[in-house]
Design a protein around this motif. Structure first.
Motif, PDB file in Angstrom:
ATOM      1  N   LEU A   1       0.827  -1.195   0.000  1.00  0.00           N
ATOM      2  CA  LEU A   1       0.000   0.000   0.000  1.00  0.00           C
ATOM      3  C   LEU A   1       0.868   1.254   0.000  1.00  0.00           C
ATOM      4  CD1 LEU A   1      -2.786   1.341   0.205  1.00  0.00           C
ATOM      5  CD2 LEU A   1      -2.637   1.103   2.697  1.00  0.00           C
ATOM      6  N   ASN A   2       1.932   1.256   0.790  1.00  0.00           N
ATOM      7  CA  ASN A   2       2.835   2.413   0.814  1.00  0.00           C
ATOM      8  C   ASN A   2       3.456   2.649  -0.557  1.00  0.00           C
ATOM      9  OD1 ASN A   2       4.272   3.676   3.720  1.00  0.00           O
ATOM     10  ND2 ASN A   2       2.491   2.351   3.793  1.00  0.00           N
ATOM     11  N   ARG A   3       3.845   1.578  -1.234  1.00  0.00           N
ATOM     12  CA  ARG A   3       4.464   1.746  -2.541  1.00  0.00           C
ATOM     13  C   ARG A   3       3.458   2.318  -3.546  1.00  0.00           C
ATOM     14  NH1 ARG A   3       9.152   0.184  -4.758  1.00  0.00           N
ATOM     15  NH2 ARG A   3       9.714  -1.074  -2.949  1.00  0.00           N
ATOM     16  N   ARG A   4       2.202   1.883  -3.446  1.00  0.00           N
ATOM     17  CA  ARG A   4       1.183   2.399  -4.358  1.00  0.00           C
ATOM     18  C   ARG A   4       0.883   3.871  -4.072  1.00  0.00           C
ATOM     19  NH1 ARG A   4      -3.873  -1.364  -5.703  1.00  0.00           N
ATOM     20  NH2 ARG A   4      -4.084   0.379  -7.165  1.00  0.00           N
ATOM     21  N   ILE A   5       0.899   4.249  -2.795  1.00  0.00           N
ATOM     22  CA  ILE A   5       0.573   5.631  -2.440  1.00  0.00           C
ATOM     23  C   ILE A   5       1.726   6.571  -2.754  1.00  0.00           C
ATOM     24  CG2 ILE A   5       0.093   7.180  -0.500  1.00  0.00           C
ATOM     25  CD1 ILE A   5      -1.479   4.930   0.801  1.00  0.00           C
ATOM     26  N   TYR A   6       2.941   6.179  -2.354  1.00  0.00           N
ATOM     27  CA  TYR A   6       4.078   7.096  -2.423  1.00  0.00           C
ATOM     28  C   TYR A   6       5.041   6.792  -3.563  1.00  0.00           C
ATOM     29  CZ  TYR A   6       2.433   8.059   2.308  1.00  0.00           C
ATOM     30  OH  TYR A   6       1.648   8.376   3.399  1.00  0.00           O
TER      31      TYR A   6
ATOM     32  N   TRP B   1      -8.912   8.749   1.107  1.00  0.00           N
ATOM     33  CA  TRP B   1      -7.830   8.935   0.140  1.00  0.00           C
ATOM     34  C   TRP B   1      -6.837   7.770   0.227  1.00  0.00           C
ATOM     35  CZ3 TRP B   1     -11.144  12.572  -0.322  1.00  0.00           C
ATOM     36  CH2 TRP B   1     -11.023  13.564  -1.287  1.00  0.00           C
ATOM     37  N   ARG B   2      -6.640   7.266   1.445  1.00  0.00           N
ATOM     38  CA  ARG B   2      -5.672   6.196   1.649  1.00  0.00           C
ATOM     39  C   ARG B   2      -6.202   4.835   1.222  1.00  0.00           C
ATOM     40  NH1 ARG B   2      -1.108   5.201   4.637  1.00  0.00           N
ATOM     41  NH2 ARG B   2      -0.833   3.085   5.436  1.00  0.00           N
ATOM     42  N   PHE B   3      -7.355   4.448   1.743  1.00  0.00           N
ATOM     43  CA  PHE B   3      -7.827   3.080   1.569  1.00  0.00           C
ATOM     44  C   PHE B   3      -8.713   2.880   0.338  1.00  0.00           C
ATOM     45  CE2 PHE B   3      -7.128   3.272   6.253  1.00  0.00           C
ATOM     46  CZ  PHE B   3      -6.076   2.365   6.289  1.00  0.00           C
ATOM     47  N   VAL B   4      -9.415   3.907  -0.098  1.00  0.00           N
ATOM     48  CA  VAL B   4     -10.262   3.772  -1.281  1.00  0.00           C
ATOM     49  C   VAL B   4      -9.472   4.104  -2.547  1.00  0.00           C
ATOM     50  CG1 VAL B   4     -12.322   4.605  -2.470  1.00  0.00           C
ATOM     51  CG2 VAL B   4     -12.370   4.240   0.011  1.00  0.00           C
ATOM     52  N   PHE B   5      -8.760   5.249  -2.502  1.00  0.00           N
ATOM     53  CA  PHE B   5      -8.081   5.707  -3.714  1.00  0.00           C
ATOM     54  C   PHE B   5      -6.587   5.399  -3.730  1.00  0.00           C
ATOM     55  CE2 PHE B   5     -11.719   8.615  -3.009  1.00  0.00           C
ATOM     56  CZ  PHE B   5     -12.434   8.299  -4.155  1.00  0.00           C
ATOM     57  N   MET B   6      -6.017   5.064  -2.588  1.00  0.00           N
ATOM     58  CA  MET B   6      -4.585   4.769  -2.473  1.00  0.00           C
ATOM     59  C   MET B   6      -3.760   5.938  -2.997  1.00  0.00           C
ATOM     60  SD  MET B   6      -4.564   0.722  -3.440  1.00  0.00           S
ATOM     61  CE  MET B   6      -5.719  -0.400  -2.624  1.00  0.00           C
ATOM     62  N   ARG B   7      -4.097   7.105  -2.472  1.00  0.00           N
ATOM     63  CA  ARG B   7      -3.408   8.331  -2.839  1.00  0.00           C
ATOM     64  C   ARG B   7      -3.112   9.132  -1.573  1.00  0.00           C
ATOM     65  NH1 ARG B   7      -3.352   5.817  -6.830  1.00  0.00           N
ATOM     66  NH2 ARG B   7      -3.768   6.466  -8.992  1.00  0.00           N
ATOM     67  N   THR B   8      -2.160  10.053  -1.671  1.00  0.00           N
ATOM     68  CA  THR B   8      -1.875  10.933  -0.548  1.00  0.00           C
ATOM     69  C   THR B   8      -3.037  11.899  -0.355  1.00  0.00           C
ATOM     70  OG1 THR B   8      -0.709  12.470  -2.016  1.00  0.00           O
ATOM     71  CG2 THR B   8       0.614  10.784  -0.892  1.00  0.00           C
ATOM     72  N   GLU B   9      -3.156  12.397   0.859  1.00  0.00           N
ATOM     73  CA  GLU B   9      -4.309  13.226   1.215  1.00  0.00           C
ATOM     74  C   GLU B   9      -4.356  14.533   0.438  1.00  0.00           C
ATOM     75  OE1 GLU B   9      -6.378  14.920   5.337  1.00  0.00           O
ATOM     76  OE2 GLU B   9      -4.620  13.604   5.407  1.00  0.00           O
TER      77      GLU B   9
ATOM     78  N   THR C   1      -3.840  14.834  -2.733  1.00  0.00           N
ATOM     79  CA  THR C   1      -4.172  14.607  -4.148  1.00  0.00           C
ATOM     80  C   THR C   1      -5.487  15.307  -4.486  1.00  0.00           C
ATOM     81  OG1 THR C   1      -3.090  12.444  -4.102  1.00  0.00           O
ATOM     82  CG2 THR C   1      -4.645  12.862  -5.895  1.00  0.00           C
ATOM     83  N   PRO C   2      -5.500  16.159  -5.507  1.00  0.00           N
ATOM     84  CA  PRO C   2      -6.749  16.845  -5.882  1.00  0.00           C
ATOM     85  C   PRO C   2      -7.835  15.856  -6.292  1.00  0.00           C
ATOM     86  CG  PRO C   2      -4.843  17.871  -6.926  1.00  0.00           C
ATOM     87  CD  PRO C   2      -4.360  16.588  -6.337  1.00  0.00           C
ATOM     88  N   VAL C   3      -9.076  16.218  -6.053  1.00  0.00           N
ATOM     89  CA  VAL C   3     -10.207  15.346  -6.375  1.00  0.00           C
ATOM     90  C   VAL C   3     -10.197  14.954  -7.842  1.00  0.00           C
ATOM     91  CG1 VAL C   3     -12.729  15.277  -6.560  1.00  0.00           C
ATOM     92  CG2 VAL C   3     -11.662  16.223  -4.509  1.00  0.00           C
ATOM     93  N   GLU C   4      -9.867  15.900  -8.720  1.00  0.00           N
ATOM     94  CA  GLU C   4      -9.895  15.607 -10.152  1.00  0.00           C
ATOM     95  C   GLU C   4      -8.821  14.599 -10.570  1.00  0.00           C
ATOM     96  OE1 GLU C   4      -7.839  19.624  -9.485  1.00  0.00           O
ATOM     97  OE2 GLU C   4      -9.648  18.574  -8.799  1.00  0.00           O
ATOM     98  N   GLU C   5      -7.859  14.314  -9.699  1.00  0.00           N
ATOM     99  CA  GLU C   5      -6.805  13.348 -10.023  1.00  0.00           C
ATOM    100  C   GLU C   5      -7.025  11.990  -9.345  1.00  0.00           C
ATOM    101  OE1 GLU C   5      -2.952  14.959  -9.239  1.00  0.00           O
ATOM    102  OE2 GLU C   5      -3.355  16.833 -10.300  1.00  0.00           O
ATOM    103  N   LEU C   6      -8.112  11.814  -8.625  1.00  0.00           N
ATOM    104  CA  LEU C   6      -8.377  10.540  -7.968  1.00  0.00           C
ATOM    105  C   LEU C   6      -8.761   9.474  -8.981  1.00  0.00           C
ATOM    106  CD1 LEU C   6     -10.418  11.754  -4.864  1.00  0.00           C
ATOM    107  CD2 LEU C   6      -8.017  11.038  -4.919  1.00  0.00           C
ATOM    108  N   PRO C   7      -8.300   8.236  -8.809  1.00  0.00           N
ATOM    109  CA  PRO C   7      -8.617   7.175  -9.773  1.00  0.00           C
ATOM    110  C   PRO C   7     -10.076   6.747  -9.702  1.00  0.00           C
ATOM    111  CG  PRO C   7      -7.449   6.260  -7.897  1.00  0.00           C
ATOM    112  CD  PRO C   7      -7.427   7.757  -7.718  1.00  0.00           C
ATOM    113  N   GLN C   8     -10.558   6.200 -10.802  1.00  0.00           N
ATOM    114  CA  GLN C   8     -11.925   5.672 -10.892  1.00  0.00           C
ATOM    115  C   GLN C   8     -11.878   4.276 -11.506  1.00  0.00           C
ATOM    116  OE1 GLN C   8     -14.963   8.606 -12.273  1.00  0.00           O
ATOM    117  NE2 GLN C   8     -13.226   9.991 -12.600  1.00  0.00           N
ATOM    118  N   ASP C   9     -11.044   3.433 -10.923  1.00  0.00           N
ATOM    119  CA  ASP C   9     -10.762   2.126 -11.520  1.00  0.00           C
ATOM    120  C   ASP C   9     -11.752   1.042 -11.113  1.00  0.00           C
ATOM    121  OD1 ASP C   9      -8.501   3.266 -12.664  1.00  0.00           O
ATOM    122  OD2 ASP C   9      -7.229   2.749 -10.947  1.00  0.00           O
ATOM    123  N   ASN C  10     -12.559   1.275 -10.080  1.00  0.00           N
ATOM    124  CA  ASN C  10     -13.505   0.246  -9.642  1.00  0.00           C
ATOM    125  C   ASN C  10     -14.785   0.907  -9.139  1.00  0.00           C
ATOM    126  OD1 ASN C  10     -13.079   0.928  -6.758  1.00  0.00           O
ATOM    127  ND2 ASN C  10     -11.080  -0.063  -7.029  1.00  0.00           N
TER     128      ASN C  10
END
Length: 302
Positions: free
Chosen positions: A123-128, A253-261, A263-272
């Motif tokens: 998870l850390n590798r995916r986020i950072y 941001w961490r557990f659903v999107f796996m992104r840093t806090e 991260t702008p909303v428009e850059e959040l993934p929509q993969d599932n």
């Protein structure tokens, strides 16, 4: 917070893991990816004297509280030693195994609880985008004998004496969160905790299970499809309070999107489906909240 840690060697000698120990434990016990194990070995060799002293003091805090509840508060360790907290945890694995043996816990359960380490490294590798363990203190519950993986769910000795409750936690890689899986895990926990901790829990009828998670937010029912297991899981709990007024950005941001806090909303993934559903709520100004609840055993048929 660092000043609150025991001094180096204050409790027992720090068995600093060497490169072979780190690799063996991460690959053989923790289910880590080879990339993370290799980076952990490299980072171990790059620790300076101050970092090694801090690792010793972190280990001392574990050794001083074996059998304690929940997890310990540790100072936040960042660059250039983002894996520093991993080494005292690995050094404490023999202490954990000894504690488990004293309590009659099979080694199979000891191995299962450590798989969480490999998951959080991924998870850390995916986020950072690099190796790290930003929640290293979470694992002080694992190695001190407070937290166990019983089927789908994790259960942890928490709450104030003389009547501690059992905290429920959910690994992201644990598999589908079906009602059958939750029921099986809870049945196991009802037997496990009074047997392993008779001084804390009188019997199954006295056990109280609590969960504090974004998964318990009842607003999810309005945004997730009916086939989703998450609303069904949340409905098993009697909620306490309103979850606070500030929403739940950090966990989502961490557990659903796996992104840093940040991260702008428009850059959040929509993969599932989960990401798309939560993101739709964010764009609709839904104040997502982390909620605290007590498990209603009757709803599980227990």
């Amino acid at each position: 917070m660092t000043q609150d840690l025991p001094q180096p060697g204050a409790v027992k000698a720090y068995p600093e893991p060497d490169a072979a120990d780190v690799s063996e434990l991460l690959l053989g016990w923790c289910g880590a990816d080879a990339e993370d194990a290799d980076d952990a070995v490299k980072a171990l060799g790059a620790l300076d004297d101050d970092a090694r002293e801090l690792a010793d003091r972190l280990y001392q805090s574990i050794a001083a509280d074996m059998g304690g509840k929940k997890w310990l508060s540790w100072p936040k360790v960042t660059e250039p030693h983002s894996l520093l907290g991993l080494y005292p945890l690995l050094a404490a694995v023999p202490d954990m195994l000894a504690y488990h043996r004293e309590r009659g816990i099979d080694e199979d359960l000891s191995r299962k609880v450590l798989v969480d380490v490999g998951e959080k490294l991924r998870l850390n590798r995916r986020i950072y985008g690099r190796a790290g363990l930003d929640v290293a203190n979470w694992f002080t519950g694992h190695v001190r004998g407070a937290l166990y993986q019983l089927g789908r769910l994790q259960f942890c000795v928490e709450g104030p004496d003389p009547e501690p409750f059992v905290g429920m936690h959910i690994r992201g890689e644990g598999g589908p969160l079906t009602l059958d899986a939750v029921r099986d895990s809870t049945e196991w926990a009802l037997e496990f905790f009074p047997a392993v901790f008779p001084e804390r829990y009188d019997g199954p009828e006295e056990l109280v299970f609590k969960c504090d998670s974004w998964l318990l937010d009842p607003q999810l029912r309005d945004w997730l499809p009916e086939r989703s297991n998450i609303p069904g899981f949340g409905a098993l709990f009697d909620l306490e309070g309103d979850g606070g007024p500030v929403g739940n950005r950090t966990d989502l941001w961490r557990f659903v999107f796996m992104r840093t806090e940040d991260t702008p909303v428009e850059e959040l993934p929509q993969d599932n489906t989960l990401q798309r559903s939560v993101l739709a709520g964010i764009k609709a100004d839904v104040p997502w909240r982390s909620r605290l609840g007590t498990l209603n055993l009757n709803r599980l048929g227990l």
